[in-house]
Design a protein around this motif. Structure first.
Motif, short mmCIF file in Angstrom:
data_model
loop_
_atom_site.label_atom_id
_atom_site.label_comp_id
_atom_site.label_asym_id
_atom_site.label_seq_id
_atom_site.Cartn_x
_atom_site.Cartn_y
_atom_site.Cartn_z
N SER B 31 -11.48 6.07 17.33
CA SER B 31 -11.80 4.91 16.71
C SER B 31 -11.86 3.92 18.06
O SER B 31 -11.51 4.04 19.01
N GLU B 32 -13.13 3.04 17.91
CA GLU B 32 -13.37 2.24 19.06
C GLU B 32 -12.00 1.47 19.77
O GLU B 32 -12.02 1.73 20.80
N VAL B 33 -11.50 0.49 18.97
CA VAL B 33 -10.75 -0.19 19.70
C VAL B 33 -9.49 0.57 20.34
O VAL B 33 -8.89 0.40 21.34
N PHE B 34 -9.14 1.75 19.50
CA PHE B 34 -8.15 2.48 19.95
C PHE B 34 -8.63 3.19 21.21
O PHE B 34 -7.73 3.48 22.10
N VAL B 36 -10.65 2.43 23.46
CA VAL B 36 -10.72 1.62 24.66
C VAL B 36 -9.20 1.22 25.25
O VAL B 36 -8.88 1.29 26.26
N ALA B 37 -8.34 0.78 23.98
CA ALA B 37 -6.85 0.56 24.66
C ALA B 37 -6.28 1.81 25.09
O ALA B 37 -5.43 1.77 26.14
N LEU B 40 -7.51 1.82 28.89
CA LEU B 40 -6.94 0.75 29.58
C LEU B 40 -5.53 0.92 29.82
O LEU B 40 -4.89 0.18 30.56
N LYS B 42 -3.18 0.92 27.25
CA LYS B 42 -2.42 0.27 26.59
C LYS B 42 -2.19 1.03 24.97
O LYS B 42 -1.50 0.27 24.19
N ALA B 43 -2.45 2.22 25.16
CA ALA B 43 -2.21 3.01 23.95
C ALA B 43 -2.20 4.53 24.33
O ALA B 43 -2.57 4.96 25.53
N VAL B 44 -1.71 5.29 23.42
CA VAL B 44 -1.50 6.84 23.91
C VAL B 44 -2.27 7.50 22.65
O VAL B 44 -1.89 7.51 21.51
N PRO B 45 -2.82 8.48 23.31
CA PRO B 45 -3.75 9.13 22.07
C PRO B 45 -2.96 10.19 21.66
O PRO B 45 -1.91 10.84 22.33
N GLN B 49 -7.09 14.08 20.74
CA GLN B 49 -7.87 13.05 21.46
C GLN B 49 -8.03 13.00 22.96
O GLN B 49 -8.82 12.69 23.40
N LYS B 69 1.62 10.60 27.72
CA LYS B 69 2.99 9.91 28.04
C LYS B 69 3.03 8.60 27.20
O LYS B 69 2.07 7.84 27.41
N PRO B 70 4.12 8.31 26.74
CA PRO B 70 4.38 7.00 26.20
C PRO B 70 4.17 5.96 27.31
O PRO B 70 4.28 6.27 28.59
N VAL B 71 3.50 4.70 27.13
CA VAL B 71 3.53 3.94 28.22
C VAL B 71 4.31 2.56 27.83
O VAL B 71 4.33 2.01 27.00
#
Lengths: 146, 146, 146, 146, 146, 146, 146, 146, 146, 146
Positions: B31-34, B36-37, B40, B42-45, B49, B69-71
């Motif tokens: 999903s787009e927002v995820f 990009v996050a 950048l 700011k999120a972990v796939p 993914q 890895k968690p961030v």
């Protein structure tokens, strides 16, 4: 007569009539989030909205007039710490830059207006429990290039 | 190998392949927002993914591992001042309490999760110009009463 | 009738009946930390809990109703300086990142909920004097990957 | 040789040996939270702990010596905003005063030490998913009356 | 290639060509304040503006492309203290509410856009010495009532 | 008799006479922005201005005298968050350095006075809706070199 | 009956009896700094101390009981600016790290307790005028290693 | 040659010679707290002190000269959060007003100088473990009345 | 009887007697800046000064006694924003380090006392209009070297 | 070539020539405080001053040119904590309102300019030791009434 006094007046009338925001929204035809913001003194209704609201709540016409005046939309805590409010703040702290990237890609150099914006909220049931769907619908404002 | 280095790596690969976020989202199914996050930092796939993303961008598998890895999701400016980011902050400064009232009415005592949350963004055309529709879909978490 | 007035009402009734929190907890069956938080206006009880509490303290039913309403859980001092409160803040300033590492290792990418959380406190005697055992029991919330 | 360099050294050695914190804790006999805090530079081990840690990770004895020196335990963000860290901060913003009331009732005028404190963390399975049990065990320090 | 590097590049080229902002504005047809903001990395030009600017300054086309990308318009000092910048801040601290009153009276409930805004600056001679005439021309944005 | 009381007195008189700021400005010959600032207690009128204002509003002469006293021009929110006020702050956060560059080029080392400054506001109609033209006219003050 | 009311009560009684703090300290046997802190509501006396104090000042026994309750020791100005208070703050801003070095060398990894601490103040005459000798006597608390 | 470089130089020389602060104090005749402050760059020694210090540590005479220059005594964290430093801050947050009362009573209207001040630190053994005795000896400065 | 009440009392008496500060200074023999500071509650007069002031203003002797008590000299806005006050702050923000350099050169390592300080203010006419001459006369306090 | 590099260049040249600020002031004819401010990059000299300064210090003409450019006069610590700088800040925190009262009385509604201001510093010997006489001479700027 001032904002705080009117706010108390409205909430008391709503309580006395045992109206939920949802019912009040239906009876006045004013969208829910906007209706609550008006009653909390953070938004300004149109004349017909204010009149209708005072009508439904049986409030005097002076209150309708007062509600239609522009309002200072300041808030107290620059960094909110009530947990409900903080989560919104956090969501944009974490995902804000990602959203900005997509606005830039899809719309170009500009912002999502917080003034020409509508917000609505829906309840979505799921097997893991209810979810809140919060929809912000704001005009894209391109940066003036002069 | 650290977050900043990987971020640069990903953005350079995306630029070289002349992929938009939209196309990258389609090719990876993220999903787009995820997406990009994730890029950048700011999120972990999920593993699949991350692997798929590295595949599409022709990046080495170590990057996929690192991305999983968690961030630390900290952000710098407690009060954002870039105008795009500020508008989100302002929207909730102005309408946050109204939204909270409605969450309380419709769901009871609890919050909208900023962790179990999905965000999406759509472009809506209107006669007065394009609008941004931003949808936050978060689980309602009732307060534990013990 | 507002939060502060109710808080004073409850504390006065408790004092008059010479009840400790521990005894009040036993008589109402409400867990201690949660009970105090309810009385201080920082938590919302279930209907039966609120009714029972008002019963034990001989308070009018309107107070029970008021207590069941959702509450703004804001606090005043962003950085607490009362020494008792500061030590909690300091403990997580010093050990917070270490705890996060372990949450990441044992649970994966997510947080410990502060909403679906129970807290309890025990007194533990030791040869060097009494110790406070504070137990936070919170649901692990994995980050949504969408 | 400084704190940051040693931190990187330790984390790299741990990664190379594919040791989890849990395993490292078992092999060194150092409690988990304390072990991680030592490795992140926020706590100071005893000589035998430091020696054992360096032994297990095959690090030079100078690192053990350095680890035993007292350390500045400062942290950067006075108000943390990483979501994992923020939840701890919020828990005490919301429940801190309730906990203080109970400390006062059960122990008298004093504080829970953040220096003579042990912290541990357990995973508790429940039907609604795993829960984090975080235990803070701190000495009660009565206020000197002189 | 990043914002700072480009900024230095542009300022060096301008210095080498001994061009004033006024001359550069005339040669490029870009309005002065906007032109400077573009060169400082606080505004985004149209394609023809960016191309023309790079042409006049004999800079490579890649710089033109980079300049056209949306930009983070954050600033460092939340409360500016350079005396030139502070005076603008002070002027609105002192007269801001008066201006708002007049916007409310003449336009109704809404704001003066800082996005769809043009700024220009003129020198006005007077017997008591030169005066600065600073003109902010911004679209009035009425608050959405929904 | 103090500032707040006088402010209320003036606003009530203006409301009772159903005078707009524009009309009051015409009847008193005081410039609009300055007139409002005087009435809000953020500026000090000349004797004839104060007398005339009290005359038009049928206020007692003591109020005129009080208005002529120097005033503390402090404001509350160091970082304003009412959206109308914030936009001014943002405009100078984004364009302030560009404006400063031009002041330096056109006037030399100095500032634009916020004390010897006049502000006016005009409504400009355009096809895309009304625009606000805000004109700040301040004396250039060169830095003393001694 | 609350802290502020009691504080005024005590100070008035002390003034009426024309007692200095020094005399009150002698008559009650309570150490000076602690005595004043108790009267200002920043410390909690033992039962016999509170009773004695109320006795000497001819205050009702309820005040003694109230004084014995634990107290919130918060203070208002995170950065004090009264010159007397600021100098203490400055002394530790300047010399704090040096003192910490010596604590580390002489005592090891730990802190000087601000809870198990006594403070006294003496007047020392010198040829250049009187000097203040302020003595902080606090327990060393070693960091728990677990 | 700058403060940081010199600080590292001194600490390295002290470490190499395996000198404690206590021994260095004895060999140089400089008081302990002052000595450490000098070495950390927060105080300025007399010529003979600086020369002696460099002699003992076998440092070049240029370092002695540099140490004698006045120094900026700024510190970084306006509110310290290292636990050792915070306790000093807290002690004066809690007891500062009480100490001020006593200074006023014993000395009159004035302050305790933080410039003409000596600080010393002693270890005091007690049955409950060692205590830190910290002595601040500062000149009383009466407020000028002119 | 408290500071605010006394302040109002004094200002009213001064207004009633139509005395300027200059005249009051002459009649009491108290220096102007000090006199005003005393009346505003930011300074403490000598007995004869307080008596004389109350005499001239025909105020009761209790006020003289109260004025002689030491006073908390705190101020509200850590960063002043009234334009008059801000300019002093700015002057030292800009020139403070230069002044410090000169104090260091001319006096050595120490400070200019803000306690043993006299301030006076003169009006100086010049062809370009009146100038304010503000003279701060403070004792140099050398840093103790011990 | 930038401000920091030039500052270092100037200070090194001054040190090499063993010139005090006082001597440099005499040789260049530039007033002391202004001279130091120029060298620290907080003020801008006239052409002849800059040329003369570079001449005396044997610095290249490019430095003179650079010095004549307008400069950002920002400072870092909004609340200074170096003790020398803090005392200036405190003096105006304590006496600022008194000084403002006198400016209002002697000059009317306006400010003391911090731009058209000269500062000088003198050493005054007294029996109790040297005193610093700091003279701020600033133009009075009356508020525009329009």
């Amino acid at each position: 007569m001032n904002r705080d006094w009117i706010r108390e007046k409205i909430l008391a009338a709503k309580e006395k009539k045992k109206l939920s925001w949802e019912e009040l929204s239906k009876q006045t035809g004013i969208s829910e989030v906007f209706l609550v913001a008006v009653c909390l003194g953070k938004a300004v209704p149109k004349k017909e909205q204010a009149d209708c609201l005072c009508n439904v709540l049986a409030l005097e016409p002076e209150i309708s007039e007062y509600l239609q005046k522009p309002v200072d939309r300041s808030w107290d805590k620059q960094i909110p710490n009530d947990p409900v409010l903080y989560r919104f703040y956090e969501a944009f702290g974490v995902y804000g830059e990602a959203i900005r990237e997509l606005i830039w890609e899809k719309f170009g150099d500009g912002i999502m207006s917080a003034v020409d914006m509508e917000i609505s909220l829906e309840k979505v049931e799921s097997s893991a429990g209810p979810r809140i769907k919060l929809i912000l619908n704001g005009k894209f404002l391109p940066y003036k290039k002069w």
